[in-house]
Design a protein around this motif. Sequence first.
Motif, mmCIF file in Angstrom:
data_model
loop_
_atom_site.group_PDB
_atom_site.id
_atom_site.type_symbol
_atom_site.label_atom_id
_atom_site.label_comp_id
_atom_site.label_asym_id
_atom_site.label_seq_id
_atom_site.Cartn_x
_atom_site.Cartn_y
_atom_site.Cartn_z
ATOM 1 N N UNK A 495 9.081 6.460 7.407
ATOM 2 C CA UNK A 495 9.999 5.323 7.516
ATOM 3 C C UNK A 495 9.271 4.008 7.253
ATOM 4 N N UNK A 496 8.044 3.885 7.785
ATOM 5 C CA UNK A 496 7.265 2.659 7.571
ATOM 6 C C UNK A 496 6.945 2.482 6.093
ATOM 7 N N UNK A 497 6.627 3.568 5.432
ATOM 8 C CA UNK A 497 6.338 3.547 3.995
ATOM 9 C C UNK A 497 7.539 2.981 3.234
ATOM 10 N N UNK A 498 8.714 3.433 3.645
ATOM 11 C CA UNK A 498 9.949 2.971 3.009
ATOM 12 C C UNK A 498 10.202 1.494 3.284
ATOM 13 N N UNK A 499 10.008 1.064 4.539
ATOM 14 C CA UNK A 499 10.271 -0.328 4.910
ATOM 15 C C UNK A 499 9.322 -1.282 4.191
ATOM 16 N N UNK A 500 8.056 -0.866 4.058
ATOM 17 C CA UNK A 500 7.073 -1.717 3.378
ATOM 18 C C UNK A 500 7.322 -1.741 1.879
ATOM 19 N N UNK A 501 7.858 -0.640 1.349
ATOM 20 C CA UNK A 501 8.156 -0.564 -0.081
ATOM 21 C C UNK A 501 7.004 -0.094 -0.930
ATOM 22 N N UNK A 502 6.095 0.711 -0.348
ATOM 23 C CA UNK A 502 4.961 1.242 -1.108
ATOM 24 C C UNK A 502 5.452 2.396 -1.986
#
Length: 514
Positions: A495-502
């Motif tokens: 989810x964090x990966x998605x929120x950061x947009x990496x």
Amino acid sequence: MSTAQMEKKGLFNRFLNVVEKVGNKLPHPFILFIYLAIFLMIVSFIVNLFDVTVTHPTTSEEIVAKSLLSKEGVLYMLSSMLDNFTGFAPFGLVIVMMFGIGLAQKVGFFETFMKSTIIRAPKGLITYAIIFTGVLGNIASDAAMIIIPPLAGMVYYAIGRHPLAGMAAAFAGVGIGFTANFLIAGTDALLSGITTEAARIIIPDYTVTPVDNWFFMCASVVMLVFVGAFITDKIVEPRLGKFDPKYADQGLINEKISNPTSQEIKGLRNAVIAGGLYIVILAALIVPVNGFLRSDEGTIIPSPFISNIIPIILIMFILVAVVYGKTAGTIKKSADVPTLMAEAMKDMSGYIVLIFAAAQFISYFNWTNLSTITAISSSSLLQNANFTGMGFVVSFILLVTIVNLVISSGSAQWALMAPVFVPLFMLLDYDPAFAQLAYRIGDSTTNNISPVNPYVIMVLGFMKRYDSRFGFGSIISLMLPYTLIILVIWIVMFLAWNLIGIPIGPGTGVYLDQ
């Protein structure tokens, strides 16, 4: 409480007993696909009777359900059978990858690497080394499961730690980490091929490459090593307590760890040097703006390098395997190379048989238009319910973990789920590679507690040699902390990966328009 009592008591153990019974009654995946094809014939006939149609959201084309039991359907099944098999996207990718990976396995390269990494690790880093080797060792497929857990148990015992803790760490690395790697493995080729087939239901020329999840999988290796080591040292080993050798196989206790020979170490060294030189040459063809493997526009994504990643990796593995084999003496003449490749292909026979049935089912599912109708109808339902965000994605991951308890083959499970869920993700504007990544998380984390996973029983057999009281409930309770904690952390990371947009891979993001 004895092991027998532990296995009989508790709601969770009763649930696992039910799952084990259900899973054991499921047919072989090949037969399962045959049954599903028959079921699909019946469903397609019924749906066709009711003239079910939907409108394609991107082309506005009317999609009509077709019956496999019609004259057109029967002729399609007969005429397409060979093309379905030979044209199945994962088939060629995996076979070609296994030429190189299988050769490296047969010459002994992977076994020497695994032993060297674990045995030579400092005591304070031994748990990290075991899990790291287990995760990277998945590229050797079954060999990692056979070599690493018993070796880890012996190493832990030799340094005065509980051998079952070492085996648990190794099993977590190989099993839960089987989908993660720094290298592009057969799993990447297999899953991306299945995902490509499913994605083309919506976009006919869409392609998911084996590197589309690579960035996230590389980061996952680091997470798995540190989290797995923490669980082993702080939860699993303290829970096991002091090792009591009176319940162990005395012959096992007296065994000595077999260190790699000087010739094998030299072979490993030379193979690493050869691999390093290959990477340097590859970099020389990629890094310069006018590099040979860049696109005409000078880009790396897309480029001939990305589109030809499988043959590039194949050459690397063959080079490494041949250099190791010649040095270590496992390759004595040039004819040994194709002979060992052929032996590696024998291990793939079960996969080839399974792919034949899976390819037919997926092709029939696509031809009837039921996959498209199901995806469009489901996406409309989810959009109307406003359930299209990360809550939906997390729910999908959890669904995969449940299904994995009764279908042990990751490729078979994805072949079943992809034709429905990949188009569904795409209609919700998610990239097919993102759907595949979500699947990999759910599928990996429950591998070590799945009652139908044959490796659970195999590792249990290894563990019983150290403690004859150990049973199925024991290994599940031992592995459950890894499953639950890593699942939560992996989802949060996802989810964090998605929120950061990496990007999750080279040129691949979360959404289709990225």
